[in-house]
Motif scaffolding. Structure first.
Motif, PDB file in Angstrom:
ATOM      1  N   ILE A   6      28.795  -2.866   9.601  1.00  0.00           N
ATOM      2  CA  ILE A   6      28.942  -3.380   8.240  1.00  0.00           C
ATOM      3  C   ILE A   6      27.963  -4.520   8.017  1.00  0.00           C
ATOM      4  O   ILE A   6      27.308  -4.596   6.977  1.00  0.00           O
ATOM      5  CB  ILE A   6      30.398  -3.822   7.976  1.00  0.00           C
ATOM      6  CG1 ILE A   6      31.304  -2.592   7.908  1.00  0.00           C
ATOM      7  CG2 ILE A   6      30.508  -4.625   6.688  1.00  0.00           C
ATOM      8  CD1 ILE A   6      32.779  -2.896   7.880  1.00  0.00           C
ATOM      9  N   GLN A  67      29.405  -4.289  -4.968  1.00  0.00           N
ATOM     10  CA  GLN A  67      29.310  -3.458  -3.764  1.00  0.00           C
ATOM     11  C   GLN A  67      29.205  -4.342  -2.521  1.00  0.00           C
ATOM     12  O   GLN A  67      29.879  -4.097  -1.512  1.00  0.00           O
ATOM     13  CB  GLN A  67      28.092  -2.536  -3.858  1.00  0.00           C
ATOM     14  CG  GLN A  67      27.887  -1.669  -2.628  1.00  0.00           C
ATOM     15  CD  GLN A  67      26.600  -0.853  -2.704  1.00  0.00           C
ATOM     16  OE1 GLN A  67      25.721  -1.110  -3.513  1.00  0.00           O
ATOM     17  NE2 GLN A  67      26.497   0.134  -1.832  1.00  0.00           N
ATOM     18  N   ARG A  70      32.576  -5.833  -1.739  1.00  0.00           N
ATOM     19  CA  ARG A  70      33.475  -4.852  -1.106  1.00  0.00           C
ATOM     20  C   ARG A  70      33.127  -4.663   0.366  1.00  0.00           C
ATOM     21  O   ARG A  70      34.011  -4.600   1.226  1.00  0.00           O
ATOM     22  CB  ARG A  70      33.417  -3.509  -1.843  1.00  0.00           C
ATOM     23  CG  ARG A  70      34.199  -3.473  -3.137  1.00  0.00           C
ATOM     24  CD  ARG A  70      34.330  -2.050  -3.681  1.00  0.00           C
ATOM     25  NE  ARG A  70      33.046  -1.409  -3.917  1.00  0.00           N
ATOM     26  CZ  ARG A  70      32.334  -1.518  -5.048  1.00  0.00           C
ATOM     27  NH1 ARG A  70      32.783  -2.252  -6.037  1.00  0.00           N
ATOM     28  NH2 ARG A  70      31.196  -0.888  -5.174  1.00  0.00           N
ATOM     29  N   ILE A  71      31.841  -4.583   0.669  1.00  0.00           N
ATOM     30  CA  ILE A  71      31.411  -4.406   2.057  1.00  0.00           C
ATOM     31  C   ILE A  71      31.817  -5.621   2.890  1.00  0.00           C
ATOM     32  O   ILE A  71      32.326  -5.486   4.004  1.00  0.00           O
ATOM     33  CB  ILE A  71      29.888  -4.166   2.129  1.00  0.00           C
ATOM     34  CG1 ILE A  71      29.544  -2.796   1.548  1.00  0.00           C
ATOM     35  CG2 ILE A  71      29.382  -4.284   3.565  1.00  0.00           C
ATOM     36  CD1 ILE A  71      28.058  -2.567   1.350  1.00  0.00           C
ATOM     37  N   LYS A  72      31.613  -6.814   2.358  1.00  0.00           N
ATOM     38  CA  LYS A  72      31.990  -8.029   3.084  1.00  0.00           C
ATOM     39  C   LYS A  72      33.495  -8.101   3.310  1.00  0.00           C
ATOM     40  O   LYS A  72      33.953  -8.457   4.395  1.00  0.00           O
ATOM     41  CB  LYS A  72      31.512  -9.265   2.316  1.00  0.00           C
ATOM     42  CG  LYS A  72      30.024  -9.502   2.426  1.00  0.00           C
ATOM     43  CD  LYS A  72      29.529 -10.613   1.524  1.00  0.00           C
ATOM     44  CE  LYS A  72      30.129 -11.932   1.832  1.00  0.00           C
ATOM     45  NZ  LYS A  72      29.555 -13.030   1.018  1.00  0.00           N
ATOM     46  N   GLN A  73      34.280  -7.731   2.288  1.00  0.00           N
ATOM     47  CA  GLN A  73      35.737  -7.758   2.441  1.00  0.00           C
ATOM     48  C   GLN A  73      36.180  -6.734   3.476  1.00  0.00           C
ATOM     49  O   GLN A  73      37.065  -7.008   4.292  1.00  0.00           O
ATOM     50  CB  GLN A  73      36.436  -7.505   1.098  1.00  0.00           C
ATOM     51  CG  GLN A  73      37.936  -7.664   1.175  1.00  0.00           C
ATOM     52  CD  GLN A  73      38.354  -9.058   1.606  1.00  0.00           C
ATOM     53  OE1 GLN A  73      37.907 -10.057   1.039  1.00  0.00           O
ATOM     54  NE2 GLN A  73      39.201  -9.155   2.625  1.00  0.00           N
ATOM     55  N   ASP A  74      35.552  -5.564   3.462  1.00  0.00           N
ATOM     56  CA  ASP A  74      35.877  -4.537   4.448  1.00  0.00           C
ATOM     57  C   ASP A  74      35.575  -5.038   5.856  1.00  0.00           C
ATOM     58  O   ASP A  74      36.360  -4.822   6.781  1.00  0.00           O
ATOM     59  CB  ASP A  74      35.086  -3.251   4.150  1.00  0.00           C
ATOM     60  CG  ASP A  74      35.532  -2.080   5.004  1.00  0.00           C
ATOM     61  OD1 ASP A  74      36.750  -1.968   5.281  1.00  0.00           O
ATOM     62  OD2 ASP A  74      34.672  -1.262   5.388  1.00  0.00           O
ATOM     63  N   LYS A  76      35.581  -8.173   6.871  1.00  0.00           N
ATOM     64  CA  LYS A  76      36.610  -9.165   7.215  1.00  0.00           C
ATOM     65  C   LYS A  76      37.916  -8.478   7.598  1.00  0.00           C
ATOM     66  O   LYS A  76      38.558  -8.859   8.585  1.00  0.00           O
ATOM     67  CB  LYS A  76      36.859 -10.102   6.035  1.00  0.00           C
ATOM     68  CG  LYS A  76      35.755 -11.084   5.796  1.00  0.00           C
ATOM     69  CD  LYS A  76      36.067 -11.942   4.563  1.00  0.00           C
ATOM     70  CE  LYS A  76      34.901 -12.820   4.209  1.00  0.00           C
ATOM     71  NZ  LYS A  76      35.163 -13.601   2.980  1.00  0.00           N
ATOM     72  N   ASP A  77      38.311  -7.490   6.799  1.00  0.00           N
ATOM     73  CA  ASP A  77      39.559  -6.778   7.082  1.00  0.00           C
ATOM     74  C   ASP A  77      39.518  -6.111   8.454  1.00  0.00           C
ATOM     75  O   ASP A  77      40.468  -6.188   9.231  1.00  0.00           O
ATOM     76  CB  ASP A  77      39.846  -5.727   6.005  1.00  0.00           C
ATOM     77  CG  ASP A  77      40.159  -6.334   4.648  1.00  0.00           C
ATOM     78  OD1 ASP A  77      40.441  -7.555   4.570  1.00  0.00           O
ATOM     79  OD2 ASP A  77      40.112  -5.581   3.645  1.00  0.00           O
ATOM     80  N   ARG A  78      38.394  -5.466   8.758  1.00  0.00           N
ATOM     81  CA  ARG A  78      38.256  -4.793  10.057  1.00  0.00           C
ATOM     82  C   ARG A  78      38.242  -5.799  11.206  1.00  0.00           C
ATOM     83  O   ARG A  78      38.792  -5.551  12.271  1.00  0.00           O
ATOM     84  CB  ARG A  78      37.003  -3.921  10.073  1.00  0.00           C
ATOM     85  CG  ARG A  78      37.140  -2.689   9.212  1.00  0.00           C
ATOM     86  CD  ARG A  78      35.819  -1.918   9.180  1.00  0.00           C
ATOM     87  NE  ARG A  78      35.909  -0.801   8.302  1.00  0.00           N
ATOM     88  CZ  ARG A  78      36.338   0.411   8.665  1.00  0.00           C
ATOM     89  NH1 ARG A  78      36.697   0.627   9.910  1.00  0.00           N
ATOM     90  NH2 ARG A  78      36.387   1.387   7.794  1.00  0.00           N
TER      91      ARG A  78
END
Length: 117
Positions: A6, A67, A70-74, A76-78
């Motif tokens: 990511i 976009q 969203r990639i940054k949040q994904d 962080k979540d992962r």
């Protein structure tokens, strides 16, 4: 997609934005901000704003910004999911043992880097 992939994706997107961006001085942007913003919005153009020859900001279309968010949040979540999984997996392991294993792994990596150089 892993945390590392990511981050690579974000870096690739930002590199492409910078490569395809027009450069505008901060002074020129101040003269016609509405015109520049319309070009970003309606024509999907990107700009790098420079002041004193140094890049200070990037103007990108809102959809690209969303976009990236969203990639940054994904990512962080992962990362937090991975952290929780590791905590659960090592819950019953002595913290001293974990510390020794980490120190050993670091030493091995550093030794390998010295030999590869």
């Amino acid at each position: 997609m892993t945390f590392i992939s990511i981050n690579i994706t974000i870096t690739t997107i930002m590199t492409n934005i910078a490569r395809n961006a027009s450069v505008i001085s901060a002074m020129d942007f101040r003269k016609e901000p509405g015109s520049v913003l319309d070009r970003v919005d309606y024509r999907n153009e990107t700009f790098v704003v420079k002041r004193a020859g140094k890049a200070k900001a990037a103007l990108i279309p809102m959809r690209e910004y969303e976009q990236l968010q969203r990639i940054k949040q994904d990512a962080k979540d992962r990362f937090w999911l991975m952290t929780q999984e590791l905590q659960a997996a090592f819950r019953d392991v002595d913290p001293g043992e974990v510390e020794r294993e980490i120190e050993q792994a670091v030493r091995e990596v550093r030794t390998k880097k010295k030999h590869d150089s």
